[in-house]
Scaffold this motif. Structure first.
Motif, PDB file in Angstrom:
ATOM      1  N   ALA A 153       0.692  -1.140   0.257  1.00 56.85           N
ATOM      2  CA  ALA A 153       0.024  -0.114  -0.178  1.00 56.85           C
ATOM      3  C   ALA A 153       0.825   1.327   0.027  1.00 56.85           C
ATOM      4  CB  ALA A 153      -0.949   0.106   1.286  1.00 56.85           C
ATOM      5  N   TYR A 154       0.513   2.227  -0.836  1.00 57.33           N
ATOM      6  CA  TYR A 154       1.110   3.415  -1.069  1.00 57.33           C
ATOM      7  C   TYR A 154       2.773   3.325  -1.484  1.00 57.33           C
ATOM      8  CZ  TYR A 154      -2.972   4.958   1.464  1.00 57.33           C
ATOM      9  OH  TYR A 154      -4.433   5.119   1.749  1.00 57.33           O
ATOM     10  N   CYS A 162      -0.232  -3.962  -7.594  1.00 56.02           N
ATOM     11  CA  CYS A 162      -0.374  -3.572  -6.354  1.00 56.02           C
ATOM     12  C   CYS A 162      -1.264  -4.674  -5.585  1.00 56.02           C
ATOM     13  CB  CYS A 162      -1.172  -2.233  -6.203  1.00 56.02           C
ATOM     14  SG  CYS A 162      -0.391  -0.910  -6.914  1.00 56.02           S
ATOM     15  N   TYR A 209      -5.636  -2.105  -3.827  1.00 55.42           N
ATOM     16  CA  TYR A 209      -4.924  -1.083  -4.264  1.00 55.42           C
ATOM     17  C   TYR A 209      -4.967  -1.198  -5.902  1.00 55.42           C
ATOM     18  CZ  TYR A 209      -4.118   0.027   0.681  1.00 55.42           C
ATOM     19  OH  TYR A 209      -4.250   0.071   2.085  1.00 55.42           O
ATOM     20  N   CYS A 219       0.567   2.938  -5.310  1.00 61.21           N
ATOM     21  CA  CYS A 219      -0.347   2.153  -5.240  1.00 61.21           C
ATOM     22  C   CYS A 219      -1.513   2.709  -4.284  1.00 61.21           C
ATOM     23  CB  CYS A 219       0.131   0.944  -4.467  1.00 61.21           C
ATOM     24  SG  CYS A 219       1.014  -0.205  -5.595  1.00 61.21           S
ATOM     25  N   ILE A 220      -2.858   3.069  -4.748  1.00 60.74           N
ATOM     26  CA  ILE A 220      -3.577   3.909  -4.219  1.00 60.74           C
ATOM     27  C   ILE A 220      -4.791   3.025  -3.749  1.00 60.74           C
ATOM     28  CG2 ILE A 220      -5.201   5.943  -4.165  1.00 60.74           C
ATOM     29  CD1 ILE A 220      -2.148   6.566  -4.137  1.00 60.74           C
ATOM     30  N   PRO A 221      -5.717   3.008  -2.635  1.00 58.59           N
ATOM     31  CA  PRO A 221      -6.797   2.346  -2.391  1.00 58.59           C
ATOM     32  C   PRO A 221      -7.950   2.724  -3.100  1.00 58.59           C
ATOM     33  CG  PRO A 221      -6.367   3.794  -0.685  1.00 58.59           C
ATOM     34  CD  PRO A 221      -5.227   4.279  -1.540  1.00 58.59           C
TER      35      PRO A 221
END
Length: 383
Positions: free
Chosen positions: A22-23, A37, A41, A53-55
Motif C-alpha cells: 500500500a502506497y 499492487c 490497491y 499504489c492507491i486504495p
C-alpha cells in the motif's frame, strides 16, 4: 533504505515480481520494481517519475514516458512564513523555472481539525539542522527540550539554531525536538553524494531503530501530536551544480525525498513540514553563481509541486512548506535592520556577520527562521 529510494524506472518486468505494498511506488521513468499492487490497491500515475499504489477501484495504471515535464493543478492554501491567505487555483507545472524565486514557494495542505497541539518534532536535514543530538542519549524533556546536548546544542551557527530557538524562545507550549540532521547530508547519495557519506536514508534508519515502535520507545508520539520536518537542498544543489541536466535531475532528487517521506508515513507520520532551499547563490563560497540561482528557483518550484502531490495521495496527511528563500533574502537585502554588518559576502564568528563561514549562517538568521516557523504553525492550527 536502498529499496525505499526512488529508483527512476519504467516497470517492464513486473510479471515475475511481488506485488507492491500500500502506497508504495509502482511505476515511473526507469522503475524496475513491482508494477502491480496488493489487493484493494491500484497503480495510479502521479507524475512522470512516480506512480503509486492507491486504495479504491481506480483502474488507471502507471504511465511509461520519457518526458520529465508534467502538469498538475491543485488549489493549495498558500502561506507566507508568518501569515495565511487563501490563494486562487495554482498551476503546479514541472517546467523550467528561470526566475530567482517566487513568493508562492510556501504552501500548505488543509489545516488539521483535530485541535491537538504539537508535542514532538522529529527534524531531518543537513548542517543547517544539525545540533549534535544522539537518539540513544538523554531524551528531550520539559527541562531540556533538545535532550542532548543541552541547549543550544552543537550547531554550525556558533549558538542556537532554528530548532532550539523554536522550542525555547518562540514556543507556545512544551515541544520536544529530536534533531537528526547530519552535516553534509543530501537527500539521496546515488543522486547527490553527501560530503560525509551520510544522507537522509541514514537519518530515517536511526529514527526507525529508536522511535518507530511507539509501544516500547518511551516517547509518546502520535500521528496527531507529532511533526516531521525535512530541510534539504543546500548540499544537493551545490554538489550537482556542474550538471547540465538539472531540469530532470531535480525531479529525481525531490522524488526521492517524497519516497523517503512515504517511509515515515508508513510508520504513522501525518504532519509534515518541508523547508525549501535558501538563496544558495548568496553563500560566500559560491556568491553570484547564476546556474545555482536558477537551480534554486527550480528546486523550490518542484518541491512545492511534489509536496502537493504527496498530500493528495496520502490520506490523512497535512503539510506546510516553510519559505526560507524569502526570509533569507529579506535579511540579506537589509542586514542593518537586523543588527548585522552590511558585508553580506563576508563571514566570521562575530555574530554581527550574516554568515559564520562560507556555507553557514550565524544565529540571527536561525532566529528569524524560528520566529517564522512558530508563526506558521500557529496559522495552520498546529500550535
Amino acid at each position: 533504505m536502498k529499496g525505499l529510494k526512488f529508483l527512476i524506472a519504467s516497470g517492464l518486468i513486473a510479471g515475475s515480481q511481488a506485488q507492491q505494498t500500500a502506497y508504495g511506488q509502482c511505476g515511473g521513468n526507469g522503475w524496475t520494481g513491482p508494477t502491480t499492487c496488493a489487493q484493494g490497491y491500484n497503480c495510479v500515475y502521479q507524475n512522470d517519475w512516480y506512480s503509486q499504489c492507491i486504495p479504491g477501484s481506480v483502474t488507471t495504471t502507471s504511465r511509461t514516458t520519457t518526458s520529465a515535464a508534467t502538469s498538475k493543478t491543485t488549489t493549495p492554501q498558500t502561506t507566507s512564513s508568518a501569515r495565511t491567505t487563501t490563494a486562487p487555483t495554482t498551476s503546479l507545472t514541472r517546467s523550467p523555472t528561470t526566475s530567482s524565486s517566487s513568493r508562492t514557494t510556501t504552501s500548505t495542505g488543509p489545516t488539521t481539525s483535530s485541535g491537538s497541539s504539537l508535542q514532538h518534532w522529529f527534524v531531518f536535514g543537513d548542517s543547517y539542522t544539525y545540533n549534535g543530538f544522539n537518539p540513544w542519549g538523554t531524551q528531550p524533556s520539559t527541562a531540556n527540550p533538545l535532550g542532548n546536548p543541552a541547549f543550544p546544542g552543537d550547531t554550525t551557527s556558533g549558538g542556537a539554531n532554528y530548532i532550539g530557538l523554536a522550542v525555547t524562545t518562540y514556543k507556545k507550549s512544551d515541544l520536544f525536538a529530536y534533531g537528526f540532521g547530519i552535516s553534509g547530508a543530501t537527500i539521496d547519495p546515488a543522486l547527490a553524494y553527501p560530503t560525509q557519506g551520510r544522507a537522509l536514508d541514514v537519518e530515517i534508519n536511526m529514527w526507525i531503530q529508536q522511535y518507530s515502535n511507539r509501544a516500547t520507545v518511551g516517547v509518546p508520539w502520535t500521528s496527531d501530536n507529532t511533526l516531521f520536518s525535512l530541510f534539504f537542498g543546500v548540499n544537493d544543489i551545490t554538489v550537482t551544480m556542474a550538471r547540465t541536466d538539472m531540469e530532470t535531475y531535480t525531479d529525481k532528487i525531490i522524488a526521492s525525498l517524497m519516497n523517503q517521506t512515504n517511509t515515515l508515513y508508513s510508520y504513522g507520520a501525518r504532519k509534515f513540514m518541508f523547508i525549501n532551499a535558501p538563496p544558495v547563490d548568496r553563500l560566500p563560497a559560491v556568491y553570484g553563481n547564476i546556474a545555482i540561482k536558477t537551480n534554486v528557483a527550480r528546486w523550490n518550484s518542484r518541491l512545492l509541486a511534489f509536496a502537493a502531490d504527496f498530500k493528495n495521495t496520502h490520506p490523512g496527511s497535512s503539510y506546510v512548506v516553510y519559505d526560507t528563500w524569502t526570509d533569507y533574502n529579506r535579511v540579506l537585502d537589509n542586514p542593518t535592520a537586523y543588527g548585522l554588518k552590511t558585508d553580506v559576502q563576508g563571514s566570521g564568528a562575530d555574530q554581527t556577520y550574516f554568515w559564520r563561514d562560507a556555507y553557514h549562517p550565524n544565529v540571527k538568521m536561525h532566529d528569524v527562521m524560528a520566529q517564522a516557523i512558530s508563526a506558521l504553525w500557529r496559522s495552520v492550527g498546529w500550535w
